[in-house]
Each structure stands twice: as C-alpha cells, then as structure tokens.
Design a protein around this motif. Structure first.
Motif, PDB file in Angstrom:
ATOM      1  N   ALA A  59       0.837  -1.207   0.000  1.00 38.46           N
ATOM      2  CA  ALA A  59       0.000   0.000   0.000  1.00 38.46           C
ATOM      3  C   ALA A  59       0.870   1.255   0.000  1.00 38.46           C
ATOM      4  O   ALA A  59       0.614   2.204  -0.759  1.00 38.46           O
ATOM      5  CB  ALA A  59      -0.938   0.002   1.205  1.00 38.46           C
ATOM      6  N   ILE A  62       2.460   1.715  -3.473  1.00 41.72           N
ATOM      7  CA  ILE A  62       1.497   2.216  -4.468  1.00 41.72           C
ATOM      8  C   ILE A  62       1.300   3.714  -4.291  1.00 41.72           C
ATOM      9  O   ILE A  62       1.308   4.478  -5.273  1.00 41.72           O
ATOM     10  CB  ILE A  62       0.162   1.449  -4.365  1.00 41.72           C
ATOM     11  CG1 ILE A  62       0.332   0.022  -4.885  1.00 41.72           C
ATOM     12  CG2 ILE A  62      -0.945   2.166  -5.142  1.00 41.72           C
ATOM     13  CD1 ILE A  62      -0.855  -0.881  -4.636  1.00 41.72           C
ATOM     14  N   HIS A  66       2.502   6.675  -7.005  1.00 41.17           N
ATOM     15  CA  HIS A  66       1.533   7.675  -7.482  1.00 41.17           C
ATOM     16  C   HIS A  66       2.059   9.090  -7.251  1.00 41.17           C
ATOM     17  O   HIS A  66       1.950   9.954  -8.130  1.00 41.17           O
ATOM     18  CB  HIS A  66       0.177   7.487  -6.795  1.00 41.17           C
ATOM     19  CG  HIS A  66      -0.810   8.545  -7.134  1.00 41.17           C
ATOM     20  ND1 HIS A  66      -1.309   8.706  -8.412  1.00 41.17           N
ATOM     21  CD2 HIS A  66      -1.378   9.521  -6.397  1.00 41.17           C
ATOM     22  CE1 HIS A  66      -2.152   9.730  -8.433  1.00 41.17           C
ATOM     23  NE2 HIS A  66      -2.205  10.238  -7.210  1.00 41.17           N
ATOM     24  N   TRP A  83      -3.521   2.950 -13.549  1.00 42.13           N
ATOM     25  CA  TRP A  83      -3.744   1.902 -12.552  1.00 42.13           C
ATOM     26  C   TRP A  83      -3.267   2.364 -11.174  1.00 42.13           C
ATOM     27  O   TRP A  83      -3.977   2.206 -10.184  1.00 42.13           O
ATOM     28  CB  TRP A  83      -3.012   0.613 -12.959  1.00 42.13           C
ATOM     29  CG  TRP A  83      -3.309  -0.531 -12.038  1.00 42.13           C
ATOM     30  CD1 TRP A  83      -4.328  -1.418 -12.143  1.00 42.13           C
ATOM     31  CD2 TRP A  83      -2.567  -0.899 -10.863  1.00 42.13           C
ATOM     32  NE1 TRP A  83      -4.276  -2.316 -11.104  1.00 42.13           N
ATOM     33  CE2 TRP A  83      -3.210  -2.024 -10.306  1.00 42.13           C
ATOM     34  CE3 TRP A  83      -1.436  -0.389 -10.236  1.00 42.13           C
ATOM     35  CZ2 TRP A  83      -2.758  -2.647  -9.152  1.00 42.13           C
ATOM     36  CZ3 TRP A  83      -0.987  -1.006  -9.071  1.00 42.13           C
ATOM     37  CH2 TRP A  83      -1.635  -2.124  -8.547  1.00 42.13           C
ATOM     38  N   ASP A  86      -5.608   5.021  -9.763  1.00 43.46           N
ATOM     39  CA  ASP A  86      -6.870   4.462  -9.241  1.00 43.46           C
ATOM     40  C   ASP A  86      -6.649   3.765  -7.899  1.00 43.46           C
ATOM     41  O   ASP A  86      -7.438   3.930  -6.964  1.00 43.46           O
ATOM     42  CB  ASP A  86      -7.477   3.485 -10.244  1.00 43.46           C
ATOM     43  CG  ASP A  86      -7.978   4.158 -11.511  1.00 43.46           C
ATOM     44  OD1 ASP A  86      -8.148   5.396 -11.506  1.00 43.46           O
ATOM     45  OD2 ASP A  86      -8.190   3.435 -12.515  1.00 43.46           O
ATOM     46  N   ARG A  87      -5.597   2.942  -7.810  1.00 45.34           N
ATOM     47  CA  ARG A  87      -5.322   2.231  -6.550  1.00 45.34           C
ATOM     48  C   ARG A  87      -4.981   3.219  -5.440  1.00 45.34           C
ATOM     49  O   ARG A  87      -5.415   3.064  -4.299  1.00 45.34           O
ATOM     50  CB  ARG A  87      -4.156   1.248  -6.700  1.00 45.34           C
ATOM     51  CG  ARG A  87      -4.323   0.102  -7.699  1.00 45.34           C
ATOM     52  CD  ARG A  87      -5.463  -0.856  -7.463  1.00 45.34           C
ATOM     53  NE  ARG A  87      -6.750  -0.446  -7.938  1.00 45.34           N
ATOM     54  CZ  ARG A  87      -7.155  -0.338  -9.214  1.00 45.34           C
ATOM     55  NH1 ARG A  87      -6.346  -0.563 -10.201  1.00 45.34           N
ATOM     56  NH2 ARG A  87      -8.399   0.030  -9.508  1.00 45.34           N
ATOM     57  N   ASP A  90      -8.051   4.865  -4.107  1.00 45.64           N
ATOM     58  CA  ASP A  90      -8.784   3.942  -3.230  1.00 45.64           C
ATOM     59  C   ASP A  90      -8.110   3.817  -1.865  1.00 45.64           C
ATOM     60  O   ASP A  90      -8.781   3.739  -0.838  1.00 45.64           O
ATOM     61  CB  ASP A  90      -8.877   2.553  -3.867  1.00 45.64           C
ATOM     62  CG  ASP A  90      -9.725   2.529  -5.131  1.00 45.64           C
ATOM     63  OD1 ASP A  90     -10.535   3.460  -5.329  1.00 45.64           O
ATOM     64  OD2 ASP A  90      -9.561   1.581  -5.934  1.00 45.64           O
ATOM     65  N   LEU A  91      -6.779   3.773  -1.851  1.00 47.40           N
ATOM     66  CA  LEU A  91      -6.037   3.567  -0.606  1.00 47.40           C
ATOM     67  C   LEU A  91      -5.948   4.818   0.260  1.00 47.40           C
ATOM     68  O   LEU A  91      -5.674   4.720   1.458  1.00 47.40           O
ATOM     69  CB  LEU A  91      -4.614   3.091  -0.917  1.00 47.40           C
ATOM     70  CG  LEU A  91      -4.486   1.677  -1.454  1.00 47.40           C
ATOM     71  CD1 LEU A  91      -3.062   1.429  -1.930  1.00 47.40           C
ATOM     72  CD2 LEU A  91      -4.888   0.658  -0.394  1.00 47.40           C
TER      73      LEU A  91
END
Length: 134
Positions: A59, A62, A66, A83, A86-87, A90-91
């Motif tokens: 996590a 990611i 980003h 991708w 988006d992740r 969400d996190l």
C-alpha cells in the motif's frame, strides 16, 4: 534405574501423569505438547505478521509511486499510471483532500504522503503486536 532424558517418563512410574522433565543441565522442560503448541502459535503469529507487513508495504509503495508520477507529470493516459492513480485514490481514504495548497503536485504529495505514513505506522504497530502476542 537411571532415567534417560531423551525418553519420556514411564506413565506407570509417575502414577499415569505426565510430568516435566529435567534436562542434563538441570533445566525443566515443558511436556512436548505444550512446547509444540507454543511453537505452532509462534509460527502462526510470524506468518500473520509477515502478511500484515507485506500488505501495508505494498500500500505504501502504491501511494509513493503515485506521488512520483504526479510530481514528474507522468502521462495519465498510460495504463500503468492510470492503474496506480486508481489504486492510490482507493487507498488514500479520507486523506486525499485534508490539505488543499494551491499547487496540485504539493497537494498530492502531502495528502497521499500522509496516507502512506499512516499505513506505514499502523502496519509496523500491528506487525510488532502480532509477533509479541505469538
């Protein structure tokens, strides 16, 4: 008759009860079943702690990727960049809009960085707690 420390005690000699055994150095050992349960619990705790550590580390990675993509203005039409975006969204839970500086890059760095820090701290806390309980 001398006792062999490598052999469990004779149940008839101990009245049918299993007792702790004395090692050659004088230390007492717990019965094998208790030791094996403790070892199994410790192994389970170690596996669980490793899983928690891996998940929280992924996590954090990611979110960090980003932040790097935003800082260096990566092509948002690219599938990999999309991708990760988006992740990371969400996190980031409710962290994505805590601070709202004028610079959008700084906003992503601070807010998503804060989310990454929270994941890192909670992950380390849970990992250490899990290992301690094991």
């Amino acid at each position: 008759m001398t006792e062999n420390p490598d052999r469990p005690p004779d149940r008839a000699a101990t009245g049918g009860h299993t007792t702790t055994r004395t090692e050659p150095g004088g230390e007492h050992r717990a019965p094998r079943t208790r030791r094996s349960l403790t070892a199994a619990r410790r192994r389970t705790a170690d596996v669980l702690a490793t899983v928690i550590s891996v998940i929280t580390t992924v996590a954090v990675l990611i979110l960090a990727v980003h932040i790097v993509f935003v800082a260096f203005e990566a092509n948002t039409a690219n599938g990999i960049v999309s991708w990760f975006s988006d992740r990371a969204t969400d996190l980031s839970w409710q962290f994505k809009d805590i601070f709202q500086p004028a610079d959008p890059k700084l906003e992503v760095a601070v807010n998503y960085g804060l989310a990454a820090l929270v994941y890192l701290l909670i992950g380390r806390l849970l990992t250490n707690l899990t290992r301690r309980l094991g």
